[in-house]
Design a protein around this motif. Sequence first.
Motif, mmCIF file in Angstrom:
data_model
loop_
_atom_site.group_PDB
_atom_site.id
_atom_site.type_symbol
_atom_site.label_atom_id
_atom_site.label_comp_id
_atom_site.label_asym_id
_atom_site.label_seq_id
_atom_site.Cartn_x
_atom_site.Cartn_y
_atom_site.Cartn_z
ATOM 1 N N LEU A 186 17.685 59.117 73.916
ATOM 2 C CA LEU A 186 18.934 58.557 73.411
ATOM 3 C C LEU A 186 19.386 57.515 74.427
ATOM 4 O O LEU A 186 19.597 57.829 75.592
ATOM 5 C CB LEU A 186 19.997 59.642 73.269
ATOM 6 C CG LEU A 186 21.348 59.173 72.722
ATOM 7 C CD1 LEU A 186 21.224 58.818 71.248
ATOM 8 C CD2 LEU A 186 22.413 60.241 72.931
ATOM 9 N N PHE A 187 19.505 56.259 73.983
ATOM 10 C CA PHE A 187 19.845 55.161 74.877
ATOM 11 C C PHE A 187 21.341 54.841 74.793
ATOM 12 O O PHE A 187 21.935 54.875 73.712
ATOM 13 C CB PHE A 187 19.047 53.909 74.530
ATOM 14 C CG PHE A 187 17.566 54.066 74.694
ATOM 15 C CD1 PHE A 187 16.988 53.997 75.959
ATOM 16 C CD2 PHE A 187 16.742 54.284 73.593
ATOM 17 C CE1 PHE A 187 15.621 54.137 76.115
ATOM 18 C CE2 PHE A 187 15.378 54.419 73.748
ATOM 19 C CZ PHE A 187 14.815 54.356 75.011
ATOM 20 N N THR B 39 31.071 55.533 74.171
ATOM 21 C CA THR B 39 29.964 54.610 74.373
ATOM 22 C C THR B 39 29.073 54.527 73.135
ATOM 23 O O THR B 39 28.873 55.528 72.432
ATOM 24 C CB THR B 39 29.114 55.040 75.581
ATOM 25 O OG1 THR B 39 28.191 53.999 75.921
ATOM 26 C CG2 THR B 39 28.337 56.311 75.294
ATOM 27 N N PRO B 40 28.557 53.333 72.817
ATOM 28 C CA PRO B 40 27.519 53.244 71.782
ATOM 29 C C PRO B 40 26.267 54.003 72.233
ATOM 30 O O PRO B 40 26.026 54.173 73.431
ATOM 31 C CB PRO B 40 27.247 51.745 71.676
ATOM 32 C CG PRO B 40 28.404 51.074 72.333
ATOM 33 C CD PRO B 40 28.899 52.022 73.372
ATOM 34 N N ALA B 41 25.479 54.459 71.287
ATOM 35 C CA ALA B 41 24.224 55.153 71.594
ATOM 36 C C ALA B 41 23.242 54.902 70.464
ATOM 37 O O ALA B 41 23.632 54.699 69.309
ATOM 38 C CB ALA B 41 24.452 56.651 71.784
ATOM 39 N N THR B 42 21.954 54.910 70.795
ATOM 40 C CA THR B 42 20.918 54.680 69.793
ATOM 41 C C THR B 42 19.621 55.348 70.232
ATOM 42 O O THR B 42 19.366 55.505 71.431
ATOM 43 C CB THR B 42 20.678 53.175 69.584
ATOM 44 O OG1 THR B 42 19.699 52.982 68.561
ATOM 45 C CG2 THR B 42 20.174 52.501 70.861
ATOM 46 N N THR B 43 18.802 55.720 69.260
ATOM 47 C CA THR B 43 17.441 56.192 69.549
ATOM 48 C C THR B 43 16.417 55.104 69.279
ATOM 49 O O THR B 43 15.221 55.318 69.447
ATOM 50 C CB THR B 43 17.112 57.427 68.684
ATOM 51 O OG1 THR B 43 17.301 57.108 67.299
ATOM 52 C CG2 THR B 43 17.998 58.612 69.053
ATOM 53 N N ASP C 220 25.590 47.001 83.148
ATOM 54 C CA ASP C 220 24.670 47.077 84.271
ATOM 55 C C ASP C 220 23.232 47.362 83.874
ATOM 56 O O ASP C 220 22.363 47.429 84.727
ATOM 57 C CB ASP C 220 25.176 48.183 85.206
ATOM 58 C CG ASP C 220 24.685 48.039 86.630
ATOM 59 O OD1 ASP C 220 24.224 46.947 86.982
ATOM 60 O OD2 ASP C 220 24.742 49.024 87.374
ATOM 61 N N GLY C 221 22.945 47.580 82.582
ATOM 62 C CA GLY C 221 21.599 47.919 82.168
ATOM 63 C C GLY C 221 21.650 48.924 81.035
ATOM 64 O O GLY C 221 22.567 48.924 80.215
ATOM 65 N N VAL C 222 20.659 49.824 80.988
ATOM 66 C CA VAL C 222 20.549 50.820 79.928
ATOM 67 C C VAL C 222 20.214 52.173 80.549
ATOM 68 O O VAL C 222 19.430 52.256 81.495
ATOM 69 C CB VAL C 222 19.472 50.420 78.897
ATOM 70 C CG1 VAL C 222 19.162 51.558 77.941
ATOM 71 C CG2 VAL C 222 19.916 49.192 78.102
ATOM 72 N N ILE C 223 20.825 53.229 79.995
ATOM 73 C CA ILE C 223 20.537 54.610 80.369
ATOM 74 C C ILE C 223 19.734 55.259 79.246
ATOM 75 O O ILE C 223 19.988 55.009 78.056
ATOM 76 C CB ILE C 223 21.844 55.404 80.585
ATOM 77 C CG1 ILE C 223 22.556 54.946 81.862
ATOM 78 C CG2 ILE C 223 21.583 56.905 80.651
ATOM 79 C CD1 ILE C 223 21.908 55.388 83.150
ATOM 80 N N GLY C 224 18.762 56.099 79.599
ATOM 81 C CA GLY C 224 18.010 56.864 78.616
ATOM 82 C C GLY C 224 18.098 58.348 78.906
ATOM 83 O O GLY C 224 17.825 58.786 80.032
ATOM 84 N N LYS C 225 18.497 59.135 77.896
ATOM 85 C CA LYS C 225 18.614 60.583 78.051
ATOM 86 C C LYS C 225 17.605 61.263 77.119
ATOM 87 O O LYS C 225 17.565 60.947 75.923
ATOM 88 C CB LYS C 225 20.020 61.053 77.661
ATOM 89 C CG LYS C 225 21.156 60.456 78.471
ATOM 90 C CD LYS C 225 22.504 60.927 77.928
ATOM 91 C CE LYS C 225 23.662 60.380 78.734
ATOM 92 N NZ LYS C 225 24.977 60.808 78.182
ATOM 93 N N PRO C 226 16.788 62.170 77.624
ATOM 94 C CA PRO C 226 15.906 62.918 76.727
ATOM 95 C C PRO C 226 16.720 63.587 75.616
ATOM 96 O O PRO C 226 17.655 64.336 75.889
ATOM 97 C CB PRO C 226 15.254 63.943 77.655
ATOM 98 C CG PRO C 226 15.299 63.302 79.011
ATOM 99 C CD PRO C 226 16.593 62.533 79.042
ATOM 100 N N ALA C 227 16.378 63.293 74.373
ATOM 101 C CA ALA C 227 17.224 63.689 73.251
ATOM 102 C C ALA C 227 17.395 65.200 73.138
ATOM 103 O O ALA C 227 18.437 65.679 72.698
ATOM 104 C CB ALA C 227 16.638 63.123 71.954
ATOM 105 N N LYS D 190 25.378 47.146 66.433
ATOM 106 C CA LYS D 190 24.513 47.682 65.384
ATOM 107 C C LYS D 190 24.025 49.069 65.756
ATOM 108 O O LYS D 190 23.388 49.262 66.777
ATOM 109 C CB LYS D 190 23.328 46.754 65.163
ATOM 110 C CG LYS D 190 22.392 47.198 64.052
ATOM 111 C CD LYS D 190 21.228 46.230 63.947
ATOM 112 C CE LYS D 190 20.236 46.700 62.887
ATOM 113 N NZ LYS D 190 19.074 45.789 62.807
ATOM 114 N N PRO D 191 24.282 50.103 64.939
ATOM 115 C CA PRO D 191 23.801 51.442 65.224
ATOM 116 C C PRO D 191 22.320 51.591 64.880
ATOM 117 O O PRO D 191 21.749 50.746 64.193
ATOM 118 C CB PRO D 191 24.658 52.327 64.313
ATOM 119 C CG PRO D 191 24.955 51.452 63.136
ATOM 120 C CD PRO D 191 25.086 50.044 63.701
ATOM 121 N N ALA D 192 21.749 52.672 65.349
ATOM 122 C CA ALA D 192 20.341 52.935 65.025
ATOM 123 C C ALA D 192 20.191 53.287 63.556
ATOM 124 O O ALA D 192 21.091 53.810 62.936
ATOM 125 C CB ALA D 192 19.830 54.072 65.888
#
Length: 362
Positions: free
Chosen positions: A30-31, A157-161, A179-186, A360-362
């Motif tokens: 999840l970004f 915060t917006p989030a997308t897969t 500052d960039g993008v964060i990725g969380k294991p879904a 734009k959402p996922a």
Amino acid sequence: MAPVPLPLTPPLQPMLATAVDEIPTGKDLLFEPKWDGFRCLVFRDGDDVVLQSRSGKPLNRYFPEVVEALKRTLPTRIVLDGELVVAKDDRLDFDALAERIHPAASRVTLLAESMPAAYVAFDVLAVGDDVLLERPCTERRDVLLALLKPGDGLYLTPATTNVELARQWFELFEGAGLDGVIGKPAASEYTPGKRSMIKVKHARTADCVVAGLRWHKDTEPGTAVGSLLLGLHDDRGVLHHIGVVGSFKAARRRELADELSDLITEDDHPWLGPDAEDGRRLPGAINRWRGEHASWIALRPERVLEISYTQTEGAHPARLRHNGQFSRWRPDREADSCRYDQLDQPARYDVDSVLRGEVKPA
């Protein structure tokens, strides 16, 4: 009956991230945008709201307007993870945010009114009596969406897969000061204090003038370099201090002390004497974090090195947001050719659109 205390109480370490070079594919992530502010856990228990910094310290006295906004908008018993931010002129302004950490209550009150901060929530850790740490990331996201109503100083915060959308965010949102993008294991749990997420930050290079140094604090002066002071010329040819590079290994610190010793000077330097009073940015200046001038050693501004850096802050002139990283010496470059125009400036993007989730959402 006495009220039941929150199941999670401060101090609590936030979940952390490990830096990677690029947004990965083939992983169930999840970004989210990486917000450039102060990491902040929020604990609300009725009328009591605690803002906790990443290091575990309370932030309430510096952000009274955020405390009041969260009392108006949050459920009565909840624990959140998120970021404190200040937006100015369509982008995040870290300088304005950092000014809020001020000892004078009158100054804090003034800034709270003239440039209020906001809270961007990106995770929920507890609701009522329920601890959500062991719930999957995407399930916690669903709870967050159901509970929070953005507005009045609170944002989600917006989030997308979608990997491709995350790559677009990485490029576009920098123009809004992110500052960039964060990725969380879904499917992952929330793991306090552990680096269970990934972060992808912007990386660039620049050729800079080496115009000074500081000796390493744990060695005898003159024997080991702690950091090198960097400069760039503006359009008038004025040399401004933009930041430092450091993090050298012990042997390299000693080598640099010997290598640069012939460049040490006490006069005829653009950061010393009356010429330094023309508005140029200087090293060691007094600021809100330091009450006296920091000592440094002037070097004839002749040598050039290449650094890698993530982003800049401020304007006219800008400076490095974080310490640069040493890449290599550039004996092929003349010092006077090292100018601000080589710094990469991202395209402008409206931070209000990101805060409102109008992407734009996922």
